[in-house]
Design a protein around this motif. Structure first.
Motif, mmCIF file in Angstrom:
data_model
loop_
_atom_site.group_PDB
_atom_site.id
_atom_site.type_symbol
_atom_site.label_atom_id
_atom_site.label_comp_id
_atom_site.label_asym_id
_atom_site.label_seq_id
_atom_site.Cartn_x
_atom_site.Cartn_y
_atom_site.Cartn_z
ATOM 1 N N ALA A 1 29.532 -9.685 -36.546
ATOM 2 C CA ALA A 1 28.849 -10.449 -37.592
ATOM 3 C C ALA A 1 27.345 -10.423 -37.375
ATOM 4 O O ALA A 1 26.868 -10.433 -36.243
ATOM 5 C CB ALA A 1 29.354 -11.896 -37.574
ATOM 6 N N ALA A 2 26.592 -10.353 -38.485
ATOM 7 C CA ALA A 2 25.136 -10.366 -38.396
ATOM 8 C C ALA A 2 24.670 -11.700 -37.811
ATOM 9 O O ALA A 2 25.236 -12.752 -38.125
ATOM 10 C CB ALA A 2 24.523 -10.171 -39.786
ATOM 11 N N PRO A 3 23.670 -11.672 -36.925
ATOM 12 C CA PRO A 3 23.208 -12.921 -36.322
ATOM 13 C C PRO A 3 22.660 -13.867 -37.392
ATOM 14 O O PRO A 3 21.988 -13.442 -38.336
ATOM 15 C CB PRO A 3 22.112 -12.461 -35.361
ATOM 16 C CG PRO A 3 21.684 -11.117 -35.868
ATOM 17 C CD PRO A 3 22.904 -10.511 -36.474
ATOM 18 N N SER A 4 22.966 -15.132 -37.251
ATOM 19 C CA SER A 4 22.475 -16.112 -38.219
ATOM 20 C C SER A 4 20.998 -16.379 -37.984
ATOM 21 O O SER A 4 20.510 -16.336 -36.850
ATOM 22 C CB SER A 4 23.277 -17.410 -38.094
ATOM 23 O OG SER A 4 23.129 -17.955 -36.805
ATOM 24 N N VAL A 5 20.291 -16.645 -39.056
ATOM 25 C CA VAL A 5 18.860 -16.924 -38.993
ATOM 26 C C VAL A 5 18.668 -18.427 -38.926
ATOM 27 O O VAL A 5 19.223 -19.160 -39.751
ATOM 28 C CB VAL A 5 18.143 -16.339 -40.226
ATOM 29 C CG1 VAL A 5 16.695 -16.791 -40.271
ATOM 30 C CG2 VAL A 5 18.232 -14.817 -40.220
ATOM 31 N N PRO A 6 17.906 -18.945 -37.971
ATOM 32 C CA PRO A 6 17.685 -20.390 -37.902
ATOM 33 C C PRO A 6 16.952 -20.879 -39.141
ATOM 34 O O PRO A 6 16.095 -20.180 -39.683
ATOM 35 C CB PRO A 6 16.830 -20.561 -36.640
ATOM 36 C CG PRO A 6 16.196 -19.217 -36.428
ATOM 37 C CD PRO A 6 17.192 -18.219 -36.905
ATOM 38 N N ASN A 7 17.326 -22.058 -39.594
ATOM 39 C CA ASN A 7 16.764 -22.611 -40.827
ATOM 40 C C ASN A 7 15.662 -23.616 -40.486
ATOM 41 O O ASN A 7 15.926 -24.717 -40.026
ATOM 42 C CB ASN A 7 17.866 -23.295 -41.634
ATOM 43 C CG ASN A 7 17.364 -23.841 -42.959
ATOM 44 O OD1 ASN A 7 16.201 -23.655 -43.327
ATOM 45 N ND2 ASN A 7 18.231 -24.526 -43.686
ATOM 46 N N PHE A 8 14.420 -23.223 -40.722
ATOM 47 C CA PHE A 8 13.269 -24.086 -40.435
ATOM 48 C C PHE A 8 12.706 -24.742 -41.691
ATOM 49 O O PHE A 8 11.587 -25.241 -41.684
ATOM 50 C CB PHE A 8 12.148 -23.266 -39.770
ATOM 51 C CG PHE A 8 12.551 -22.601 -38.490
ATOM 52 C CD1 PHE A 8 13.298 -23.274 -37.538
ATOM 53 C CD2 PHE A 8 12.179 -21.287 -38.229
ATOM 54 C CE1 PHE A 8 13.669 -22.662 -36.345
ATOM 55 C CE2 PHE A 8 12.543 -20.662 -37.039
ATOM 56 C CZ PHE A 8 13.290 -21.360 -36.103
ATOM 57 N N SER A 9 13.474 -24.737 -42.773
ATOM 58 C CA SER A 9 12.960 -25.226 -44.055
ATOM 59 C C SER A 9 12.706 -26.735 -44.020
ATOM 60 O O SER A 9 13.201 -27.457 -43.155
ATOM 61 C CB SER A 9 13.944 -24.896 -45.173
ATOM 62 O OG SER A 9 15.181 -25.573 -44.949
ATOM 63 N N GLY A 10 11.947 -27.188 -45.016
ATOM 64 C CA GLY A 10 11.628 -28.607 -45.116
ATOM 65 C C GLY A 10 10.241 -28.910 -44.592
ATOM 66 O O GLY A 10 9.547 -28.048 -44.035
ATOM 67 N N LEU A 11 9.825 -30.156 -44.781
ATOM 68 C CA LEU A 11 8.516 -30.593 -44.304
ATOM 69 C C LEU A 11 8.609 -31.004 -42.841
ATOM 70 O O LEU A 11 9.566 -31.663 -42.425
ATOM 71 C CB LEU A 11 8.015 -31.777 -45.136
ATOM 72 C CG LEU A 11 7.813 -31.532 -46.644
ATOM 73 C CD1 LEU A 11 7.408 -32.825 -47.326
ATOM 74 C CD2 LEU A 11 6.761 -30.460 -46.877
ATOM 75 N N TRP A 12 7.589 -30.630 -42.072
ATOM 76 C CA TRP A 12 7.513 -30.989 -40.660
ATOM 77 C C TRP A 12 6.168 -31.648 -40.391
ATOM 78 O O TRP A 12 5.126 -31.144 -40.823
ATOM 79 C CB TRP A 12 7.677 -29.753 -39.781
ATOM 80 C CG TRP A 12 9.026 -29.107 -39.903
ATOM 81 C CD1 TRP A 12 9.359 -28.025 -40.673
ATOM 82 C CD2 TRP A 12 10.235 -29.527 -39.253
ATOM 83 N NE1 TRP A 12 10.690 -27.735 -40.536
ATOM 84 C CE2 TRP A 12 11.257 -28.633 -39.667
ATOM 85 C CE3 TRP A 12 10.548 -30.539 -38.355
ATOM 86 C CZ2 TRP A 12 12.572 -28.742 -39.218
ATOM 87 C CZ3 TRP A 12 11.856 -30.653 -37.897
ATOM 88 C CH2 TRP A 12 12.843 -29.759 -38.330
ATOM 89 N N ALA A 13 6.187 -32.760 -39.688
ATOM 90 C CA ALA A 13 4.973 -33.549 -39.470
ATOM 91 C C ALA A 13 4.526 -33.479 -38.018
ATOM 92 O O ALA A 13 5.345 -33.518 -37.090
ATOM 93 C CB ALA A 13 5.204 -35.004 -39.867
ATOM 94 N N HIS A 14 3.226 -33.384 -37.830
ATOM 95 C CA HIS A 14 2.612 -33.468 -36.498
ATOM 96 C C HIS A 14 1.223 -34.084 -36.674
ATOM 97 O O HIS A 14 0.204 -33.392 -36.673
ATOM 98 C CB HIS A 14 2.511 -32.083 -35.846
ATOM 99 C CG HIS A 14 2.046 -32.136 -34.420
ATOM 100 N ND1 HIS A 14 0.742 -31.897 -34.049
ATOM 101 C CD2 HIS A 14 2.710 -32.427 -33.271
ATOM 102 C CE1 HIS A 14 0.627 -32.021 -32.747
ATOM 103 N NE2 HIS A 14 1.808 -32.342 -32.253
ATOM 104 N N PRO A 15 1.164 -35.424 -36.830
ATOM 105 C CA PRO A 15 -0.106 -36.078 -37.137
ATOM 106 C C PRO A 15 -1.006 -36.308 -35.935
ATOM 107 O O PRO A 15 -2.047 -36.949 -36.043
ATOM 108 C CB PRO A 15 0.358 -37.416 -37.726
ATOM 109 C CG PRO A 15 1.624 -37.713 -36.988
ATOM 110 C CD PRO A 15 2.290 -36.382 -36.793
ATOM 111 N N SER A 16 -0.629 -35.799 -34.777
ATOM 112 C CA SER A 16 -1.357 -36.072 -33.543
ATOM 113 C C SER A 16 -2.689 -35.333 -33.498
ATOM 114 O O SER A 16 -2.789 -34.177 -33.909
ATOM 115 C CB SER A 16 -0.504 -35.672 -32.347
ATOM 116 O OG SER A 16 0.779 -36.261 -32.426
ATOM 117 N N LEU A 17 -3.713 -36.002 -32.963
ATOM 118 C CA LEU A 17 -5.051 -35.445 -32.874
ATOM 119 C C LEU A 17 -5.574 -35.591 -31.440
ATOM 120 O O LEU A 17 -5.345 -36.618 -30.823
ATOM 121 C CB LEU A 17 -5.990 -36.178 -33.840
ATOM 122 C CG LEU A 17 -5.591 -36.152 -35.330
ATOM 123 C CD1 LEU A 17 -6.526 -37.051 -36.123
ATOM 124 C CD2 LEU A 17 -5.634 -34.738 -35.867
#
Length: 296
Positions: free
Chosen positions: A26-42
């Motif tokens: 079977a073809a390797p599955s692709v990880p799903n990184f969809s959606g909003l991701w937050a990193h508000p750190s400064l």
């Protein structure tokens, strides 16, 4: 018995003919990184616990985290060559003396790679032949070509020439040819860059227990503006980026750091720097990029 075995073999061969792919891995599955991701750190990057890693801020708030109003990068970090260390020290003195110094963010210029990577948040759109990344900061956009090499001659651009591929559950992006504009820098401390800048990004989804160590390093180093735009109580999957930066014109060695994204609690607001350039960050109007003719 031989007749039965031959009949079974014929059935398998017939099924393979009718059903393409039967009998193949079977073809390797692709990880799903969809959606909003937050990193508000400064200021953003999460220094590693050991090994060559990103600069920290020498100026701290009473609670021990980075004081983003006084950006004094640790110019004694051994990753810096002497000239780069002097540049970081100069910018730190400017930050202590007045309102700070110009950077691509407060001057409304394309932030470039890796400067843009830890900023606020992002959304990734995965397609078989390309990936598009939109960043919350000024809605900046990157394009990544999948499963292709860099061209023999790369034309420098603000986000460089980015090519990607999957290694199991990890997305690897390799970027070269990053254009150095008038305010270009690697991080919020003014660390310079040269045309030899090379950035490798490795993205993977982590369970909360695996992401916790990165989140804790983030909390020790970076400040988080209020109200929080990320759910610190979220216990689901997190997205972690491990970056490796090479630039023999600036650094003594390659170095790495992480950015650990969580789930946002707020919708993205419209964010267009050039529509409000008044006294943004340096107590003077931003030097918005202009051109007499398009550069494309």
């Amino acid at each position: 018995m031989m007749r039965s075995r031959n009949f079974l073999l014929l059935v398998i061969l017939a099924a393979t003919t009718v059903t393409p792919g039967l009998g193949k891995a079977a073809a390797p599955s692709v990880p799903n990184f969809s959606g909003l991701w937050a990193h508000p750190s400064l200021p953003g990057f999460e220094p590693l616990a050991s090994g060559p890693t990103s600069l920290i801020n020498r100026e701290r708030r009473p609670d021990g985290v980075s004081n983003v109003l006084k950006l004094v990068g640790d110019y004694t970090n051994p990753i810096l060559k002497a000239e780069a260390a002097a540049t970081v020290k100069k910018f730190g003195e400017m930050s202590l003396d007045h309102f700070g110094f110009h950077n691509p963010r407060n001057q409304c210029w394309p932030n470039g790679v890796p400067f843009i990577l830890p900023s606020n948040g992002m959304e990734m759109f995965q397609q078989p032949d390309k990936i598009t990344i939109i960043y919350q900061t000024d809605h900046q956009v990157r394009h990544v070509r999948m499963n292709q090499p860099h061209p023999p001659k790369v034309t420098p651009s603000w986000y460089g020439d980015s090519v990607g591929h999957y290694e199991g559950d990890t997305l690897v992006i390799d970027t070269v040819g990053i254009k150095a504009g008038p305010f270009a820098m690697v991080d919020w401390f003014g660390t310079p860059q040269s045309p030899a800048l090379h950035v490798i990004e490795r993205y993977r989804l982590l369970d909360y227990n695996a992401a916790k160590e990165g989140l804790e390093r983030d909390g020790r180093e970076n400040s988080r503006p209020q109200p929080l735009t990320v759910d610190l109580n979220y216990r689901g999957k997190h997205l972690q980026l491990l970056i490796t930066v090479e630039d023999p014109g600036v650094f003594t060695t390659a170095w790495s750091a992480t950015v650990t994204y969580g789930k946002p609690v707020l919708q993205w607001a419209e964010n267009v720097c050039a529509e409000n350039p008044r006294k943004y960050g340096t107590e003077e109007d931003a030097q918005i990029p202009t051109a007499d003719k398009p550069d494309f």
